[in-house]
Design a protein around this motif. Structure first.
Motif, PDB file in Angstrom:
ATOM      1  N   GLY A   1       0.794  -1.199   0.000  1.00  0.00           N
ATOM      2  CA  GLY A   1       0.000   0.000   0.000  1.00  0.00           C
ATOM      3  C   GLY A   1       0.837   1.264   0.000  1.00  0.00           C
ATOM      4  O   GLY A   1       0.338   2.327   0.333  1.00  0.00           O
ATOM      5  N   THR A   2       2.111   1.162  -0.399  1.00  0.00           N
ATOM      6  CA  THR A   2       2.979   2.331  -0.390  1.00  0.00           C
ATOM      7  C   THR A   2       3.284   2.769  -1.824  1.00  0.00           C
ATOM      8  O   THR A   2       3.781   1.975  -2.618  1.00  0.00           O
ATOM      9  N   PRO A   3       2.987   4.015  -2.166  1.00  0.00           N
ATOM     10  CA  PRO A   3       3.266   4.482  -3.524  1.00  0.00           C
ATOM     11  C   PRO A   3       4.767   4.672  -3.748  1.00  0.00           C
ATOM     12  O   PRO A   3       5.540   4.742  -2.796  1.00  0.00           O
ATOM     13  N   VAL A   4       5.153   4.744  -5.025  1.00  0.00           N
ATOM     14  CA  VAL A   4       6.568   4.863  -5.366  1.00  0.00           C
ATOM     15  C   VAL A   4       6.831   6.066  -6.259  1.00  0.00           C
ATOM     16  O   VAL A   4       5.946   6.572  -6.932  1.00  0.00           O
ATOM     17  N   GLU A  18       0.782   5.893 -12.969  1.00  0.00           N
ATOM     18  CA  GLU A  18       0.915   7.316 -12.617  1.00  0.00           C
ATOM     19  C   GLU A  18      -0.341   7.810 -11.901  1.00  0.00           C
ATOM     20  O   GLU A  18      -1.455   7.646 -12.375  1.00  0.00           O
ATOM     21  N   GLY A  19      -0.136   8.378 -10.719  1.00  0.00           N
ATOM     22  CA  GLY A  19      -1.236   8.954  -9.963  1.00  0.00           C
ATOM     23  C   GLY A  19      -2.012   7.964  -9.112  1.00  0.00           C
ATOM     24  O   GLY A  19      -2.795   8.357  -8.262  1.00  0.00           O
ATOM     25  N   LEU A  20      -1.819   6.666  -9.330  1.00  0.00           N
ATOM     26  CA  LEU A  20      -2.502   5.657  -8.513  1.00  0.00           C
ATOM     27  C   LEU A  20      -1.516   4.961  -7.584  1.00  0.00           C
ATOM     28  O   LEU A  20      -1.687   4.978  -6.372  1.00  0.00           O
ATOM     29  N   THR A  21      -0.487   4.347  -8.172  1.00  0.00           N
ATOM     30  CA  THR A  21       0.487   3.615  -7.356  1.00  0.00           C
ATOM     31  C   THR A  21       1.801   4.370  -7.212  1.00  0.00           C
ATOM     32  O   THR A  21       2.705   3.892  -6.542  1.00  0.00           O
ATOM     33  N   SER A  44      -2.929  12.099  -4.121  1.00  0.00           N
ATOM     34  CA  SER A  44      -3.838  11.521  -3.135  1.00  0.00           C
ATOM     35  C   SER A  44      -3.520  10.028  -3.050  1.00  0.00           C
ATOM     36  O   SER A  44      -3.565   9.327  -4.063  1.00  0.00           O
ATOM     37  N   ILE A  45      -3.213   9.549  -1.863  1.00  0.00           N
ATOM     38  CA  ILE A  45      -2.788   8.156  -1.699  1.00  0.00           C
ATOM     39  C   ILE A  45      -3.960   7.295  -1.225  1.00  0.00           C
ATOM     40  O   ILE A  45      -4.564   7.566  -0.194  1.00  0.00           O
ATOM     41  N   ASP A  46      -4.272   6.275  -2.016  1.00  0.00           N
ATOM     42  CA  ASP A  46      -5.310   5.309  -1.677  1.00  0.00           C
ATOM     43  C   ASP A  46      -4.614   3.961  -1.501  1.00  0.00           C
ATOM     44  O   ASP A  46      -4.403   3.218  -2.455  1.00  0.00           O
ATOM     45  N   ALA A  49      -6.289   0.834  -2.925  1.00  0.00           N
ATOM     46  CA  ALA A  49      -6.190   0.729  -4.388  1.00  0.00           C
ATOM     47  C   ALA A  49      -4.808   0.234  -4.798  1.00  0.00           C
ATOM     48  O   ALA A  49      -4.684  -0.556  -5.738  1.00  0.00           O
ATOM     49  N   ILE A  50      -3.787   0.675  -4.089  1.00  0.00           N
ATOM     50  CA  ILE A  50      -2.421   0.225  -4.393  1.00  0.00           C
ATOM     51  C   ILE A  50      -2.284  -1.272  -4.109  1.00  0.00           C
ATOM     52  O   ILE A  50      -1.736  -2.022  -4.914  1.00  0.00           O
TER      53      ILE A  50
END
Length: 76
Positions: A1-4, A18-21, A44-46, A49-50
């Motif tokens: 659940g951590t974006p990169v 892009e913009g999701l994960t 915005s971090i979801d 969703a990730i």
């Protein structure tokens, strides 16, 4: 659940959205990374969703898809 924050090249092309994960950077220079970090901070971090997106690469899904392909080959 951590974006990169990922370089827009290689294996990341399949996993980072892009913009999701995460956020792509095209230029690994200091200005390019700083631009990516600015966009990353505004994202915005979801986390759910990730995690859902990353499920495409879980070992069980791989095993299920491989078994399905093998079954398909045996019947053709």
């Amino acid at each position: 659940g951590t974006p990169v924050l990922a370089l827009h090249a290689g294996g990341h092309l399949d996993t980072c959205v892009e913009g999701l994960t995460g956020v792509w950077i095209n230029d690994p220079s200091v200005p390019g990374i700083l631009d990516g970090l600015r966009r990353f901070r505004a994202m915005s971090i979801d986390r759910e969703a990730i995690v859902t997106h990353s499920g495409q690469w879980c070992p069980q899904r791989f095993a299920d898809q491989l078994a399905s392909i093998i079954k398909e080959i045996q019947w053709t």
